[in-house]
Design a protein around this motif. Sequence first.
Motif, short mmCIF file in Angstrom:
data_model
loop_
_atom_site.label_atom_id
_atom_site.label_comp_id
_atom_site.label_asym_id
_atom_site.label_seq_id
_atom_site.Cartn_x
_atom_site.Cartn_y
_atom_site.Cartn_z
N ASP A 30 -0.31 39.05 43.44
CA ASP A 30 -0.52 38.38 42.16
C ASP A 30 -1.33 37.09 42.34
OD1 ASP A 30 -0.36 38.08 39.39
OD2 ASP A 30 1.46 36.85 39.53
N CYS A 31 -2.50 37.25 42.98
CA CYS A 31 -3.34 36.08 43.22
C CYS A 31 -4.73 36.29 42.62
CB CYS A 31 -3.45 35.78 44.71
SG CYS A 31 -4.20 37.08 45.69
N GLU A 32 -5.44 35.18 42.47
CA GLU A 32 -6.80 35.23 41.93
C GLU A 32 -7.73 35.70 43.03
OE1 GLU A 32 -8.24 31.65 40.16
OE2 GLU A 32 -6.32 31.25 39.19
N THR A 33 -8.74 36.45 42.64
CA THR A 33 -9.73 36.88 43.61
C THR A 33 -11.05 36.20 43.30
OG1 THR A 33 -10.33 38.80 42.27
CG2 THR A 33 -8.64 39.13 43.95
N GLN A 34 -11.81 36.01 44.34
CA GLN A 34 -13.12 35.38 44.20
C GLN A 34 -14.17 36.44 44.52
OE1 GLN A 34 -13.61 32.12 46.87
NE2 GLN A 34 -15.33 31.26 45.76
N MET A 35 -15.27 36.38 43.80
CA MET A 35 -16.36 37.32 44.00
C MET A 35 -16.94 37.12 45.41
SD MET A 35 -19.71 37.56 41.55
CE MET A 35 -18.83 38.09 40.10
N SER A 36 -17.21 38.24 46.11
CA SER A 36 -17.80 38.14 47.44
C SER A 36 -19.26 37.69 47.32
CB SER A 36 -17.73 39.50 48.15
OG SER A 36 -18.67 40.40 47.57
N ASN A 37 -19.80 37.22 48.43
CA ASN A 37 -21.20 36.81 48.46
C ASN A 37 -22.11 37.95 48.01
OD1 ASN A 37 -20.50 34.30 49.37
ND2 ASN A 37 -21.26 34.60 51.44
N LYS A 38 -21.84 39.13 48.54
CA LYS A 38 -22.68 40.30 48.21
C LYS A 38 -22.59 40.61 46.72
CE LYS A 38 -25.21 43.73 49.72
NZ LYS A 38 -26.56 43.51 50.17
N GLU A 39 -21.38 40.58 46.16
CA GLU A 39 -21.21 40.84 44.72
C GLU A 39 -21.92 39.79 43.88
OE1 GLU A 39 -16.81 42.97 44.50
OE2 GLU A 39 -16.93 40.79 44.77
N ALA A 40 -21.82 38.53 44.30
CA ALA A 40 -22.49 37.45 43.56
C ALA A 40 -24.00 37.61 43.61
CB ALA A 40 -22.08 36.09 44.12
#
Length: 175
Positions: A30-40
Amino acid sequence: PYDPMILRILEKPHTVGGESVNYFSTLFLDCETQMSNKEAAEAIQEIADEINVKYFDGNVEMAAKVKTALLQEAENVEETDGLILDNVMRRAFGEREDIKEEFVSLAKEYSLPHQVMLDKPFIQREFKAQRFKAENGVELTFPSELVEDPDQIQMTTNPDGSLTITLKNLRPAVL
């Protein structure tokens, strides 16, 4: 910098209830995820492509201009700062408010933050080359920043929609 309170998880999304989710991080921790470099990077490229098609009819020169703007802005990125996308769009498209509004709208759709934490080496590796592939199979790859140098590359869009690319002052590289 190392932060013991940050957990980094590499996982593949799984289908739960017909929706693709990161099961472990989202449902279990139940944590926030951050966009990966590749996805960004992919999101930035897709947004730039959409804007290019809508406002510039998919102009190859404009596509290269966006990559050049990313590379130039990367020179200003410190390790603790992120890439500020407004600055990139301003470099690429000038002060056009209609494009800026479109970019902000698309960035929200892609869940892209205003300040993207991409480091300089990643940006340089990801956006250094402009690739062009013609319908007849001809492929060109050249450094993105050369588009801004009329002594190196000149691109002309013909009335029929085709593109003439003139490469100037080429010297063979020693192999």
